[in-house]
Design a protein around this motif. Structure first.
Motif, PDB file in Angstrom:
ATOM      1  N   ILE A  34     110.627  71.690  37.981  1.00 27.32           N
ATOM      2  CA  ILE A  34     109.879  71.176  39.122  1.00 27.32           C
ATOM      3  C   ILE A  34     110.252  69.712  39.304  1.00 27.32           C
ATOM      4  N   SER A  35     110.683  69.410  40.474  1.00 28.99           N
ATOM      5  CA  SER A  35     111.092  68.042  40.779  1.00 28.99           C
ATOM      6  C   SER A  35     110.255  67.541  41.948  1.00 28.99           C
ATOM      7  N   ARG A  36     109.541  66.490  41.712  1.00 26.13           N
ATOM      8  CA  ARG A  36     108.730  65.907  42.781  1.00 26.13           C
ATOM      9  C   ARG A  36     109.324  64.559  43.145  1.00 26.13           C
ATOM     10  N   GLN A  37     109.594  64.416  44.407  1.00 23.61           N
ATOM     11  CA  GLN A  37     110.139  63.162  44.893  1.00 23.61           C
ATOM     12  C   GLN A  37     109.227  62.649  45.991  1.00 23.61           C
ATOM     13  N   TRP A  38     109.190  61.364  46.105  1.00 27.31           N
ATOM     14  CA  TRP A  38     108.367  60.781  47.147  1.00 27.31           C
ATOM     15  C   TRP A  38     109.066  59.554  47.693  1.00 27.31           C
ATOM     16  N   VAL A  39     108.692  59.233  48.894  1.00 23.87           N
ATOM     17  CA  VAL A  39     109.228  58.057  49.571  1.00 23.87           C
ATOM     18  C   VAL A  39     108.038  57.220  50.012  1.00 23.87           C
ATOM     19  N   ASP A  40     108.111  55.945  49.738  1.00 28.09           N
ATOM     20  CA  ASP A  40     107.058  55.034  50.142  1.00 28.09           C
ATOM     21  C   ASP A  40     106.933  55.049  51.665  1.00 28.09           C
ATOM     22  N   ALA A  41     105.727  55.012  52.166  1.00 24.94           N
ATOM     23  CA  ALA A  41     105.490  55.059  53.608  1.00 24.94           C
ATOM     24  C   ALA A  41     106.191  53.919  54.343  1.00 24.94           C
ATOM     25  N   SER A  42     106.379  52.800  53.690  1.00 29.80           N
ATOM     26  CA  SER A  42     107.052  51.668  54.345  1.00 29.80           C
ATOM     27  C   SER A  42     108.499  52.006  54.687  1.00 29.80           C
ATOM     28  N   PHE A  43     109.083  52.966  53.990  1.00 32.62           N
ATOM     29  CA  PHE A  43     110.442  53.406  54.288  1.00 32.62           C
ATOM     30  C   PHE A  43     110.524  53.929  55.717  1.00 32.62           C
ATOM     31  N   PHE A  44     109.558  54.766  56.102  1.00 28.40           N
ATOM     32  CA  PHE A  44     109.563  55.336  57.449  1.00 28.40           C
ATOM     33  C   PHE A  44     109.259  54.283  58.502  1.00 28.40           C
ATOM     34  N   THR A  45     108.399  53.349  58.153  1.00 35.49           N
ATOM     35  CA  THR A  45     108.102  52.248  59.072  1.00 35.49           C
ATOM     36  C   THR A  45     109.359  51.428  59.325  1.00 35.49           C
ATOM     37  N   ALA A  46     110.107  51.158  58.267  1.00 35.87           N
ATOM     38  CA  ALA A  46     111.348  50.389  58.396  1.00 35.87           C
ATOM     39  C   ALA A  46     112.356  51.121  59.261  1.00 35.87           C
ATOM     40  N   ILE A  47     112.478  52.414  59.084  1.00 39.39           N
ATOM     41  CA  ILE A  47     113.401  53.202  59.909  1.00 39.39           C
ATOM     42  C   ILE A  47     112.969  53.158  61.367  1.00 39.39           C
ATOM     43  N   ALA A  48     111.683  53.337  61.604  1.00 41.08           N
ATOM     44  CA  ALA A  48     111.175  53.319  62.975  1.00 41.08           C
ATOM     45  C   ALA A  48     111.429  51.963  63.619  1.00 41.08           C
ATOM     46  N   ASN A  49     111.168  50.896  62.887  1.00 42.25           N
ATOM     47  CA  ASN A  49     111.388  49.554  63.423  1.00 42.25           C
ATOM     48  C   ASN A  49     112.868  49.318  63.720  1.00 42.25           C
ATOM     49  N   ASN A  50     113.737  49.773  62.832  1.00 37.04           N
ATOM     50  CA  ASN A  50     115.171  49.613  63.029  1.00 37.04           C
ATOM     51  C   ASN A  50     115.627  50.391  64.261  1.00 37.04           C
ATOM     52  N   SER A  51     115.115  51.614  64.430  1.00 37.75           N
ATOM     53  CA  SER A  51     115.466  52.426  65.593  1.00 37.75           C
ATOM     54  C   SER A  51     115.013  51.758  66.877  1.00 37.75           C
TER      55      SER A  51
END
Length: 79
Positions: free
Chosen positions: A54-71
């Motif tokens: 079982i492998s659980r991975q997560w991404v900090d929510a700020s990652f998506f905010t940064a992508i959205a801002n960059n876009s």
């Protein structure tokens, strides 16, 4: 996980990946030996088993905010 009932389908499916057959872990004898190994590790004299991790991975929510801002910045630059 017991894969005894589907080992023939697994072997047939693996045979469809001709480009991968040069890899040692994709060769039929390696797959069958490893499946038998896991069966014996679990105390089974017969059958085929696979081990899963079982492998659980997560991404900090700020990652998506940064992508959205960059876009958004890219869109503004194009206008």
């Amino acid at each position: 996980m017991d894969i005894t009932s589907v080992i023939e389908e697994k072997v047939a499916a693996i045979g469809c990946y001709e480009s991968e057959l040069n890899k040692a872990f994709m060769q039929l004898d390696a797959i069958l030996v490893l499946s038998r190994f896991w069966a014996r590790e679990l105390g089974q004299k017969d059958g085929y088993f696979e081990a899963f991790e079982i492998s659980r991975q997560w991404v900090d929510a700020s990652f998506f905010t940064a992508i959205a801002n960059n876009s958004n910045q890219q869109v503004l630059k194009q206008k």
